[in-house]
Each structure stands twice: as structure tokens, then as C-alpha cells.
Design an enzyme around this catalytic site. Structure first.
Site, PDB file in Angstrom:
ATOM      1  N   PRO A 168     139.637  10.736 -34.012  1.00  0.00           N
ATOM      2  CA  PRO A 168     139.650   9.485 -34.773  1.00  0.00           C
ATOM      3  C   PRO A 168     139.540   8.251 -33.876  1.00  0.00           C
ATOM      4  O   PRO A 168     138.902   7.265 -34.252  1.00  0.00           O
ATOM      5  CB  PRO A 168     140.993   9.532 -35.512  1.00  0.00           C
ATOM      6  N   TYR A 169     140.146   8.302 -32.697  1.00  0.00           N
ATOM      7  CA  TYR A 169     140.002   7.185 -31.755  1.00  0.00           C
ATOM      8  C   TYR A 169     138.533   6.933 -31.424  1.00  0.00           C
ATOM      9  O   TYR A 169     138.046   5.800 -31.475  1.00  0.00           O
ATOM     10  CB  TYR A 169     140.785   7.470 -30.474  1.00  0.00           C
ATOM     11  N   GLY A 170     137.812   8.006 -31.080  1.00  0.00           N
ATOM     12  CA  GLY A 170     136.394   7.865 -30.781  1.00  0.00           C
ATOM     13  C   GLY A 170     135.607   7.330 -31.959  1.00  0.00           C
ATOM     14  O   GLY A 170     134.661   6.549 -31.791  1.00  0.00           O
ATOM     15  N   THR A 215     136.704   5.225 -34.217  1.00  0.00           N
ATOM     16  CA  THR A 215     136.919   3.776 -34.333  1.00  0.00           C
ATOM     17  C   THR A 215     136.112   3.011 -33.296  1.00  0.00           C
ATOM     18  O   THR A 215     135.590   1.930 -33.582  1.00  0.00           O
ATOM     19  CB  THR A 215     138.406   3.384 -34.216  1.00  0.00           C
TER      20      THR A 215
END
Length: 325
Positions: free
Chosen positions: A151-153, A155
Site C-alpha cells: 500500500p505504501y508503494g 500511495t
């Protein structure tokens, strides 16, 4: 007499942001720093990052959240914006905490891009190699289709897409940098090299996520900063660049080098592989070399030695503070 440029640096109390602010001041610029002091790690560490900056007369810090601050006022009159503020970390981006990543990464960045487009100010945006996921080709070029696996990637890739959208519709002048595992003094405490350095300094145990054969293209923070300043000055609008140190190294090899540099053995515990961690990263940096003339200069062993020295000094300082009580 020429008036020095003023730059806005978001995330100025963080790892890369504090180094960047110092480098800009050393070049003669004025810096307005913004930081929200989120609880991702202890404020004490960020205050330590800021200690030298607070003594500089051309540095001003604004504490606040970019989702709430009047970003139009912050951008008014600046020569450029370095947008490094974000909620970091792959492992923490799953589950209920994803909402924090949406707010601090997407919403904050959208507000900043909109204000910068209206003001006609260039934004250098800190993206991440995490946008690639488990890339099929190595070294990885910028034209590889991004397929983030965390999920970080996601965003970070969404922020890049936002930048392109604002460039098309509102004329936003931006450059995006895909940093590959930046390390060095002041590195975040959750990152592997900093955890290794701290464990060697204190005698604590180090947990390896997975089998240790996963590799990263690691980039010394001074090299990342020089790339960041270079693209503000010389890159074409809308460019996207990899920023990698050319030192793809396995975690096992980094541990070996750190043990060799310190003369100490690291006590290791084995843990499961972390969700969202990729097996390998390797940056093709030919585009940024050609466009702005940047290339990494700090060899891995030298950069690790500087980070290990800082960790040892901090530990000695902590022991001295306890003894003085």
C-alpha cells in the site's frame, strides 16, 4: 546585491529532509522547513536532526500538518518546493493504518501540488523505488511499468499520477525522484541498516526478515541530496528519475561489511519475510546522469562507516547522560 533563493522543504526534520536543508543553506539559500512531527518514530530523533539547522539564521521551521496548513501562504514567494514529507514504511502500510498513508501522502501532496501549480513554482517530489514492486528487469529503468506490491508503494505511485494530472491540467512544473534505499547518518530507526548499526553499538540482537538474501540498491544520503538539488536546477519539467547508489547488495553482505567495519559480531534472530517487501531492487540511473550530470560518489563501505560512527557516538552519549544523572 542578489537576494538568495528561498526554498520550502517539507519533512525538514526527517532523515533526508534535514540533510537537504543543511545543503541548501550551505549553498547560500534560505530554507523554510515544514514538519508535522508525526509519531512514526520519536520526536527526540527529529529534534536531534534539527539541532544544527536551528542555529542557522536563514532557516525557519513551521510545525504543522500539510493537510491543515495554509499551503498557498507557505509557497508564496519561494523559488521552489522540495516535497519530502510522507508517511514512510512498507510494513506499516497494511490494514487500518492505511488511512494514515492516504491522508499524509495523497491528501497532503494533492494540496501542495494544487498550490504550487497556481503559484507557478517547481516541485521536486520524493517518490520511491517501491513503485516498481518486484520488477522483472534489473537494473530497472524508469519506463518499466510500475506494479507496487505494498500500500505504501501504491500511495507513492498515486502521487506521481497526481503530479502528471496537475501538469496536464494546471501546468504544474514537477520532477519526481524514485529514491532507492537511502542510508547514512540520521536514517530512520525502523530501516535495516540503522537497526544493524544500533544493534552493533548496543549489543542488542538484530531480527532478519526472511533469509537475508534479499538485495537492495542502496544510496548514500549525501548522494541523494545532491541529486535532489541538481534536478531542481537542471531537470526538464515532468521528468521522473531513479536515484540509486549503484551498490546493489544483499542484507547478508551489508551485515558482513558492518561487522568488518566495527570488529564486532552481530547477534541475529531469524524472522518471517515481511509483507510487501520486494526481493530485489536495482536502479538504472542512465537518465539522470544524461539529463543533469548526476552520479553517486560515496562507496558503500565509506557510507556505512559514517553511519556506524554516528550510531556508536550516540550510544556513548546516551551512556554518558545516564552516568551524569
Amino acid at each position: 546585491m542578489d537576494v538568495p533563493p528561498t526554498y520550502l522543504v517539507t519533512g525538514a526534520a526527517g532523515f533526508i529532509g534535514s540533510h537537504l536543508a543543511e545543503a541548501l543553506l550551505d549553498r547560500g539559500a534560505a530554507v523554510v522547513g515544514v514538519d508535522g512531527f508525526t509519531d512514526y518514530y520519536a520526536r527526540e530523533r527529529k529534534e536531534r536532526n534539527l539541532a544544527a539547522l536551528r542555529r542557522r539564521e536563514r532557516f525557519r521551521l513551521i510545525e504543522g500538518d500539510l493537510v491543515d496548513l495554509p499551503v498557498e501562504e507557505l509557497i508564496a514567494g519561494v523559488s521552489g518546493v522540495f516535497h519530502l514529507a510522507a508517511q514512510p514504511g512498507v510494513r506499516g502500510s497494511w490494514g487500518r493504518t492505511f488511512s494514515v498513508y492516504v491522508r499524509d501522502n495523497l491528501l497532503a501532496t494533492q494540496r501542495l501540488f494544487e498550490a504550487a501549480a497556481a503559484a507557478g513554482v517547481r516541485v521536486v517530489f520524493a517518490s520511491s523505488s517501491s513503485v516498481y514492486g518486484n520488477a522483472a528487469a534489473h537494473p530497472t529503468r524508469e519506463d518499466v511499468t510500475p506494479r507496487p506490491v505494498s500500500p505504501y508503494g501504491v500511495t507513492k505511485l498515486c502521487c506521481e499520477d497526481l503530479a502528471h494530472a496537475y501538469a496536464r491540467e494546471s501546468g504544474l512544473d514537477f520532477v519526481a525522484l524514485r529514491y532507492f534505499t537511502v542510508y547514512g547518518p540520521r536514517q530512520r530507526p525502523d530501516m535495516a541498516i540503522q537497526r544493524i548499526a544500533s544493534a552493533l553499538a548496543t549489543g542488542a540482537r538484530f531480527e532478519v526478515y526472511g533469509d537475508g538474501t534479499q538485495s537492495r540498491d542502496v544510496t548514500y544520503v549525501g548522494d541523494a541530496v545532491s541529486a535532489t538539488m541538481a534536478v531542481m536546477d537542471r531537470a526538464p519539467a515532468g521528468a521522473v528519475y531513479n536515484v540509486g547508489g549503484g551498490s546493489e547488495t544483499s542484507l547478508r553482505e551489508i551485515i558482513r561489511l558492518c561487522e568488518e567495519l566495527t570488529g564486532r559480531a552481530l547477534a541475529i534472530d531469524a524472522g518471517p519475510a515481511a509483507a510487501g517487501d520486494v526481493r530485489r531492487t536495482s536502479a538504472d540511473t542512465s537518465r539522470i546522469r544524461a539529463d543533469v550530470g548526476w552520479s553517486p560518489r560515496v562507496p558503500l563501505a565509506d557510507g556505512l562507516a559514517r553511519q556506524l560512527t554516528e550510531a556508536g557516538a550516540l550510544q556513548r552519549g546516551a551512556r554518558g547522560a545516564i552516568a551524569a544523572r
